[in-house]
Design a protein around this motif. Structure first.
Motif, PDB file in Angstrom:
ATOM      1  N   UNK A  98       0.793  -1.222   0.000  1.00 30.09           N
ATOM      2  CA  UNK A  98       0.000   0.000   0.000  1.00 30.09           C
ATOM      3  C   UNK A  98       0.832   1.282   0.000  1.00 30.09           C
ATOM      4  N   UNK A  99       2.135   1.186   0.223  1.00 30.92           N
ATOM      5  CA  UNK A  99       2.970   2.375   0.342  1.00 30.92           C
ATOM      6  C   UNK A  99       3.712   2.751  -0.941  1.00 30.92           C
ATOM      7  N   UNK A 100       3.488   2.002  -2.013  1.00 28.81           N
ATOM      8  CA  UNK A 100       4.165   2.307  -3.276  1.00 28.81           C
ATOM      9  C   UNK A 100       3.314   1.822  -4.442  1.00 28.81           C
ATOM     10  N   UNK A 101       3.343   2.552  -5.556  1.00 22.20           N
ATOM     11  CA  UNK A 101       2.621   2.064  -6.731  1.00 22.20           C
ATOM     12  C   UNK A 101       3.386   0.954  -7.464  1.00 22.20           C
ATOM     13  N   UNK A 102       4.651   0.792  -7.142  1.00 18.18           N
ATOM     14  CA  UNK A 102       5.469  -0.250  -7.772  1.00 18.18           C
ATOM     15  C   UNK A 102       5.142  -1.597  -7.140  1.00 18.18           C
ATOM     16  N   UNK A 133       7.984   1.885   3.995  1.00 17.45           N
ATOM     17  CA  UNK A 133       6.786   1.652   4.796  1.00 17.45           C
ATOM     18  C   UNK A 133       6.757   2.614   5.988  1.00 17.45           C
ATOM     19  N   UNK A 134       7.882   2.745   6.676  1.00 19.58           N
ATOM     20  CA  UNK A 134       7.963   3.654   7.827  1.00 19.58           C
ATOM     21  C   UNK A 134       7.672   5.083   7.438  1.00 19.58           C
ATOM     22  N   UNK A 140       1.084   9.510   7.544  1.00 20.64           N
ATOM     23  CA  UNK A 140      -0.344   9.307   7.755  1.00 20.64           C
ATOM     24  C   UNK A 140      -0.990   8.292   6.819  1.00 20.64           C
ATOM     25  N   UNK A 141      -0.194   7.441   6.196  1.00 17.31           N
ATOM     26  CA  UNK A 141      -0.687   6.397   5.286  1.00 17.31           C
ATOM     27  C   UNK A 141      -1.517   6.967   4.130  1.00 17.31           C
ATOM     28  N   UNK A 142      -0.943   7.906   3.400  1.00 21.39           N
ATOM     29  CA  UNK A 142      -1.698   8.479   2.275  1.00 21.39           C
ATOM     30  C   UNK A 142      -1.987   7.444   1.190  1.00 21.39           C
ATOM     31  N   UNK A 143      -3.055   7.650   0.468  1.00 20.04           N
ATOM     32  CA  UNK A 143      -3.397   6.765  -0.641  1.00 20.04           C
ATOM     33  C   UNK A 143      -2.359   6.917  -1.737  1.00 20.04           C
ATOM     34  N   UNK A 144      -1.875   5.805  -2.240  1.00 21.54           N
ATOM     35  CA  UNK A 144      -0.877   5.782  -3.298  1.00 21.54           C
ATOM     36  C   UNK A 144      -1.541   5.210  -4.535  1.00 21.54           C
ATOM     37  N   UNK A 145      -1.374   5.911  -5.645  1.00 16.75           N
ATOM     38  CA  UNK A 145      -1.948   5.353  -6.878  1.00 16.75           C
ATOM     39  C   UNK A 145      -0.899   5.156  -7.930  1.00 16.75           C
TER      40      UNK A 145
END
Length: 145
Positions: A98-102, A133-134, A140-145
């Motif tokens: 969830x932390x990268x689009x790759x 991830x950190x 704030x765990x932003x949405x990644x697209x």
């Protein structure tokens, strides 16, 4: 998945650390891969497809089970249903986070480890994912697209 991992731990790398889904486990498994495959040619041999698949499964599961929030996904890699490297009929299993689009292409990581022979490729990638991830959590765990 569970049966393949049981075989991996019992047959392919029976001396794994107590906590296998860690950077230390990755280094240990990568060394076992190097011991088994001296070059890319035997890695790609059809007779070795099962063991290569188990190494890929272990590798991907480490990035999922270690708390990075990953999940498996199949992506299309060819249009004509032929994958000349791992003979997967045009699809490749990858791990998405969830932390990268790759995505994390476990097949390429296995192939790259045998080619590079550094004995710590996987833990290096893992360490970078832990940092990413950190940072994502700190933002704030932003949405990644």
């Amino acid at each position: 998945m569970d049966a393949a991992l049981e075989t991996f731990f019992a047959v392919d790398v029976p001396d794994m650390p107590v906590e296998p889904f860690t950077a230390a486990g990755l280094d240990h498994a990568e060394r076992a891969l190097m011991d088994r495959f001296s070059s890319v040619e035997p890695l790609l041999a059809i007779d070795n497809a099962g063991v290569v698949d188990r190494f890929q499964r272990y590798l991907g599961e480490t990035f999922i089970r270690s708390g990075l929030g990953g999940h498996w996904k199949n992506i299309r890699i060819t249009d004509d249903d032929t994958d000349v490297v791992f003979r997967r009929r045009g699809f490749e299993p990858v791990v998405c986070h969830p932390f990268t689009p790759a995505f994390l292409d476990v097949g390429s990581l296995v192939l790259g480890a045998v080619e590079a022979r550094t004995f710590h490729e996987w833990s290096w990638v893992y360490g970078n994912c832990v940092v990413d991830y950190g940072n994502w959590v700190a933002e704030g765990r932003p949405s990644i697209s």
